[in-house]
Design a protein around this motif. Sequence first.
Motif, mmCIF file in Angstrom:
data_model
loop_
_atom_site.group_PDB
_atom_site.id
_atom_site.type_symbol
_atom_site.label_atom_id
_atom_site.label_comp_id
_atom_site.label_asym_id
_atom_site.label_seq_id
_atom_site.Cartn_x
_atom_site.Cartn_y
_atom_site.Cartn_z
ATOM 1 N N ALA A 1 14.504 42.469 5.079
ATOM 2 C CA ALA A 1 14.343 42.076 6.624
ATOM 3 C C ALA A 1 13.530 43.228 7.491
ATOM 4 C CB ALA A 1 15.342 41.408 7.400
ATOM 5 N N ALA A 2 14.729 44.362 7.000
ATOM 6 C CA ALA A 2 14.173 45.472 7.968
ATOM 7 C C ALA A 2 12.777 45.832 7.489
ATOM 8 C CB ALA A 2 15.185 46.685 7.725
ATOM 9 N N ALA A 3 12.290 45.930 6.350
ATOM 10 C CA ALA A 3 10.991 46.247 6.004
ATOM 11 C C ALA A 3 9.942 45.374 6.516
ATOM 12 C CB ALA A 3 10.832 46.160 4.281
ATOM 13 N N VAL A 4 10.154 43.990 6.621
ATOM 14 C CA VAL A 4 9.258 43.124 7.194
ATOM 15 C C VAL A 4 9.153 43.562 8.658
ATOM 16 C CG1 VAL A 4 8.885 40.885 7.750
ATOM 17 C CG2 VAL A 4 9.848 41.382 5.533
ATOM 18 N N ALA A 5 10.412 43.718 9.279
ATOM 19 C CA ALA A 5 10.156 44.061 10.731
ATOM 20 C C ALA A 5 9.390 45.354 11.096
ATOM 21 C CB ALA A 5 11.735 44.283 11.311
ATOM 22 N N LYS A 6 9.661 46.360 10.141
ATOM 23 C CA LYS A 6 8.714 47.621 10.252
ATOM 24 C C LYS A 6 7.448 47.395 10.215
ATOM 25 C CE LYS A 6 8.427 52.428 8.665
ATOM 26 N NZ LYS A 6 8.669 53.225 7.523
ATOM 27 N N ALA A 7 7.049 46.399 9.384
ATOM 28 C CA ALA A 7 5.533 45.999 9.142
ATOM 29 C C ALA A 7 5.021 45.526 10.189
ATOM 30 C CB ALA A 7 5.573 45.427 7.780
ATOM 31 N N VAL A 8 5.845 44.213 10.904
ATOM 32 C CA VAL A 8 5.513 43.557 12.093
ATOM 33 C C VAL A 8 4.925 44.645 13.216
ATOM 34 C CG1 VAL A 8 6.219 41.927 13.875
ATOM 35 C CG2 VAL A 8 6.598 41.646 11.409
ATOM 36 N N ASP A 9 6.132 45.634 13.481
ATOM 37 C CA ASP A 9 5.686 46.815 14.277
ATOM 38 C C ASP A 9 5.611 46.249 15.766
ATOM 39 O OD1 ASP A 9 5.497 49.336 15.067
ATOM 40 O OD2 ASP A 9 3.091 49.308 14.697
ATOM 41 N N GLY A 10 6.490 45.432 16.129
ATOM 42 C CA GLY A 10 6.684 45.252 17.563
ATOM 43 C C GLY A 10 5.745 43.862 18.152
ATOM 44 N N ARG A 11 4.887 43.309 17.094
ATOM 45 C CA ARG A 11 4.085 42.335 17.588
ATOM 46 C C ARG A 11 5.055 41.154 17.636
ATOM 47 N NH1 ARG A 11 -0.542 43.184 12.801
ATOM 48 N NH2 ARG A 11 1.403 43.545 11.849
ATOM 49 N N ALA A 12 4.424 40.156 18.468
ATOM 50 C CA ALA A 12 5.169 38.785 18.666
ATOM 51 C C ALA A 12 5.016 37.738 17.493
ATOM 52 C CB ALA A 12 4.472 38.168 20.064
ATOM 53 N N HIS B 1 12.992 28.776 -3.169
ATOM 54 C CA HIS B 1 13.749 29.673 -3.947
ATOM 55 C C HIS B 1 14.388 30.773 -3.320
ATOM 56 C CE1 HIS B 1 11.478 27.649 -7.579
ATOM 57 N NE2 HIS B 1 12.734 27.275 -7.509
ATOM 58 N N ASP B 2 15.516 31.361 -3.856
ATOM 59 C CA ASP B 2 16.305 32.306 -3.037
ATOM 60 C C ASP B 2 15.543 33.572 -2.908
ATOM 61 O OD1 ASP B 2 16.844 33.339 -5.865
ATOM 62 O OD2 ASP B 2 18.847 33.502 -5.690
ATOM 63 N N ASP B 3 14.825 34.039 -3.666
ATOM 64 C CA ASP B 3 14.157 35.451 -3.444
ATOM 65 C C ASP B 3 12.952 35.297 -2.179
ATOM 66 O OD1 ASP B 3 12.692 33.534 -5.158
ATOM 67 O OD2 ASP B 3 11.144 35.089 -5.646
ATOM 68 N N HIS B 4 12.605 34.132 -2.043
ATOM 69 C CA HIS B 4 11.974 33.703 -0.899
ATOM 70 C C HIS B 4 12.615 33.434 0.325
ATOM 71 C CE1 HIS B 4 8.005 33.415 -2.887
ATOM 72 N NE2 HIS B 4 8.657 33.218 -3.808
ATOM 73 N N VAL B 5 13.757 32.989 0.443
ATOM 74 C CA VAL B 5 14.442 32.593 1.671
ATOM 75 C C VAL B 5 15.839 33.479 1.856
ATOM 76 C CG1 VAL B 5 13.600 30.189 1.083
ATOM 77 C CG2 VAL B 5 15.886 30.796 0.422
ATOM 78 N N ARG B 6 16.277 34.296 1.035
ATOM 79 C CA ARG B 6 17.601 34.822 1.250
ATOM 80 C C ARG B 6 17.567 35.675 2.524
ATOM 81 N NH1 ARG B 6 17.820 37.720 -2.916
ATOM 82 N NH2 ARG B 6 18.420 36.184 -4.498
ATOM 83 N N ALA B 7 16.464 36.300 2.702
ATOM 84 C CA ALA B 7 16.322 37.227 3.736
ATOM 85 C C ALA B 7 15.628 36.712 5.012
ATOM 86 C CB ALA B 7 15.425 38.604 3.420
ATOM 87 N N ALA B 8 15.365 35.431 5.098
ATOM 88 C CA ALA B 8 14.878 34.811 6.020
ATOM 89 C C ALA B 8 15.637 34.793 7.546
ATOM 90 C CB ALA B 8 14.234 33.389 5.988
ATOM 91 N N ARG B 9 16.901 34.430 7.382
ATOM 92 C CA ARG B 9 17.771 34.415 8.618
ATOM 93 C C ARG B 9 17.769 35.849 9.236
ATOM 94 N NH1 ARG B 9 17.604 30.993 11.490
ATOM 95 N NH2 ARG B 9 17.894 28.721 10.752
ATOM 96 N N GLU B 10 18.180 36.797 8.543
ATOM 97 C CA GLU B 10 18.063 38.008 9.162
ATOM 98 C C GLU B 10 16.817 38.449 9.458
ATOM 99 O OE1 GLU B 10 19.579 42.174 10.033
ATOM 100 O OE2 GLU B 10 20.450 40.113 9.974
#
Length: 208
Positions: A45-56, A66-75
Motif C-alpha cells: 500500500a505504501a508503494a502505491v500511495a507513493k506512486a499516486v503522489d498526492g493526486r486525488a 484473489h488474495d495477491d490482488h486484494v490483500r493490500a486493498a483496504r490499507e
Amino acid sequence: MSARIERLVTSGTFSLDGGTWDVDNNVWIVGDDSEVIVIDPAHDAAAVAKAVDGRAVKMILLTHGHDDHVRAARETARLLDAPIRLHPDDRMLWDAVHEEAPDGQIADGDVFEVAGVELEAVHTPGHSPGSVSFVAPALGAVFTGDTLFQGGPGATGRSYSDFPTIVESIRTRLLTLPDETVVHTGHGDTTRIGDEAPHLQEWIDRGH
C-alpha cells in the motif's frame, strides 16, 4: 494534461487451495496530474500511495478477488481515502481475506470516468467467477487482470476457475476489441489484442 497509464510492479505472495507462490503484480494507475483511478493495488500500500503522489484517487477497482490482488486493498484505500469496488461474484475470495465488505460493486457495463476518459467494466469470468476487465477506448487500452496475458489465458487450475469459461470470455469480450488495443495484464508484460487473437484455437486445442 491528458490522461495516461502508469505501471507499478509490486512483489508478494499468492495463496489458494493450500499453496503459496511468490508473485510480481502490475498495479495500474490511470489518470492525469490531478486525479487517478487505481487498478489492483497489490501487496504494498505504501508503494502505491507513493506512486499516486498526492493526486486525488476517485476509485480503487479490482479485476478479481484473489488474495495477491486484494490483500493490500483496504490499507491502500485508507492511505488514499478512496472507495474499493469488486464484482460480487468474487465476494467469497474477498471474504477469505477481509472481514469488512468492499465499498461497492462492479457490474458489467459500469463506466468509470477519470481525467476525461472512461473505463468500461466488462465481465470476463473464468479465472474467477467475478473477473472483470476494464476497457479504455480513448487510451487504446484494456486492463485484463489475470484473464488474458501475453501468450494466452490466465490460470484455471484452482478453485472457482474454469477453462472453457475463460476462453469464451476472451473470445466474445476481449478479442472483439480493435487489434491495436494494448492489453495491460495483472502480471508480466503487456501485449496487443491483435497479437493474441490468432492463437485462440491453439488455446482451445491445448485445453488448459
